[in-house]
Design a protein around this motif. Sequence first.
Motif, PDB file in Angstrom:
ATOM      1  N   GLY A 148       0.809  -1.205   0.000  1.00 46.21           N
ATOM      2  CA  GLY A 148       0.000   0.000   0.000  1.00 46.21           C
ATOM      3  C   GLY A 148       0.843   1.256   0.000  1.00 46.21           C
ATOM      4  N   ARG A 149       0.354   2.289   0.635  1.00 46.92           N
ATOM      5  CA  ARG A 149       1.022   3.584   0.613  1.00 46.92           C
ATOM      6  C   ARG A 149       2.413   3.508   1.221  1.00 46.92           C
ATOM      7  NH1 ARG A 149      -3.502   8.240   2.003  1.00 46.92           N
ATOM      8  NH2 ARG A 149      -4.903   7.762   0.260  1.00 46.92           N
ATOM      9  N   PRO A 153       5.673   7.878  -4.380  1.00 50.59           N
ATOM     10  CA  PRO A 153       4.337   8.035  -4.957  1.00 50.59           C
ATOM     11  C   PRO A 153       3.731   6.694  -5.355  1.00 50.59           C
ATOM     12  CG  PRO A 153       5.903   9.580  -5.937  1.00 50.59           C
ATOM     13  CD  PRO A 153       6.709   8.613  -5.143  1.00 50.59           C
ATOM     14  N   THR A 154       2.419   6.563  -5.157  1.00 53.12           N
ATOM     15  CA  THR A 154       1.718   5.339  -5.512  1.00 53.12           C
ATOM     16  C   THR A 154       0.418   5.667  -6.226  1.00 53.12           C
ATOM     17  OG1 THR A 154       0.527   5.252  -3.393  1.00 53.12           O
ATOM     18  CG2 THR A 154       2.631   4.085  -3.518  1.00 53.12           C
ATOM     19  N   VAL A 155      -0.032   4.720  -7.041  1.00 54.25           N
ATOM     20  CA  VAL A 155      -1.340   4.812  -7.694  1.00 54.25           C
ATOM     21  C   VAL A 155      -1.969   3.429  -7.685  1.00 54.25           C
ATOM     22  CG1 VAL A 155      -0.258   4.599  -9.981  1.00 54.25           C
ATOM     23  CG2 VAL A 155      -2.593   5.461  -9.801  1.00 54.25           C
ATOM     24  N   GLU A 156      -3.226   3.359  -7.317  1.00 55.15           N
ATOM     25  CA  GLU A 156      -3.928   2.083  -7.237  1.00 55.15           C
ATOM     26  C   GLU A 156      -5.413   2.310  -7.459  1.00 55.15           C
ATOM     27  OE1 GLU A 156      -4.068   0.502  -3.132  1.00 55.15           O
ATOM     28  OE2 GLU A 156      -3.171   2.422  -2.536  1.00 55.15           O
ATOM     29  N   GLU A 313      -0.705  15.108  -5.652  1.00 56.63           N
ATOM     30  CA  GLU A 313      -1.069  14.024  -4.737  1.00 56.63           C
ATOM     31  C   GLU A 313       0.030  12.969  -4.770  1.00 56.63           C
ATOM     32  OE1 GLU A 313      -5.371  12.659  -4.552  1.00 56.63           O
ATOM     33  OE2 GLU A 313      -5.335  13.629  -6.514  1.00 56.63           O
ATOM     34  N   MET A 314       0.458  12.537  -3.594  1.00 50.94           N
ATOM     35  CA  MET A 314       1.465  11.471  -3.528  1.00 50.94           C
ATOM     36  C   MET A 314       0.841  10.094  -3.708  1.00 50.94           C
ATOM     37  SD  MET A 314       4.775  11.996  -3.027  1.00 50.94           S
ATOM     38  CE  MET A 314       5.361  10.677  -1.946  1.00 50.94           C
ATOM     39  N   HIS A 315      -0.416   9.958  -3.300  1.00 50.12           N
ATOM     40  CA  HIS A 315      -1.077   8.656  -3.342  1.00 50.12           C
ATOM     41  C   HIS A 315      -2.434   8.803  -4.019  1.00 50.12           C
ATOM     42  CE1 HIS A 315       2.079   7.376  -0.640  1.00 50.12           C
ATOM     43  NE2 HIS A 315       1.742   8.333   0.196  1.00 50.12           N
TER      44      HIS A 315
END
Length: 339
Positions: A148-149, A153-156, A313-315
């Motif tokens: 997860g986070r 940076p993440t995208v889901e 946005e980071m996530h």
Amino acid sequence: MGARTTIHDVAKAAGVSVSTVSKAVNGRYGIADATVRRVLDTVRELGYESSLVASSMRARRTGVIGVLLADFEPFSAEILKGVGAAMHDSAFDLLAYAGSHQGAGDGWERRSLSRLSGTLIDAAIMVTPTVVSAATEIPVVAVDPHTGRADLPTVESDSFGGALAATRHLIELGHRRIGFLAGRPDLRSAGLRDAGYRRALADAGIPLDPALIGVGRYDLETTRESARVMLASASRPTAVFAANDLSAIAVIDVAQGLGLRVPDDLSVIGFDDVPEATRRALPLTTIQQPMRRLGAVAADMVFTLLTGRELDEMHVILPTRLIARATTAPAPSASPSTP
């Protein structure tokens, strides 16, 4: 000194080279403990942070963005298409890379990044990485990370909301005995799909029956075996929610092998909306996650980091939606029996 402290400022103040600062900040081998302490003390004094934005602003560029994959399977292939579309009019080339996992276990990304970063690629997009703590001096974005986070940076997709919608769809069709074929227990998105299934049952006042939960681990043979056990039971479900489309298709194959008619005797819904979902004689009802959009958003985040700008946005979590097709129908009026 300018408004932003640079790695060169840290090197000068600590009396070491830029490469030594990089090694100290990123926890790499090859420098003495005392030197590491001196560099980190200087970092704190000057307020310098080794960020993806700062490290991306090095002079030498390769013009290549790497996409690191655990495997070339339908989900990863759709992510790649999204990245490729976003990069179509850019000056960057795309490198899809699936390194050897022999003896690597969790953390295969670290080895791949160390081989590629700085010399072959300017930035990386990691698809379903097992870890997100790989030290690197290039911008990195993670798509659907296992944990997860993270600090990067993440995208889901909204796995919880999608699972909630899938299970509610079956409940609205009158099903009360709803099975669930879970994915990999180490993958956060799979856990969220499990949680969404459970929440939908609880909201509808339907007791959770452990006998209706199987673990497929996104492995086809494991999924088939779990489905056989579930569907051969005298108290089998009238509907099954599988944690991804390939698992759902495996459930349908097992059901038909047992003489069950889909969707008359058994409704089945999946998650992803991979191309295979519409290539069957019975197109699969599923929760569509925007896989190509995941890749495109990850690419846009990388472009932002490469220009030295901060992300809005980071996530990022993208919405999912129900796609009703031919594999779900109202619950049969008679109680299920062993086929």
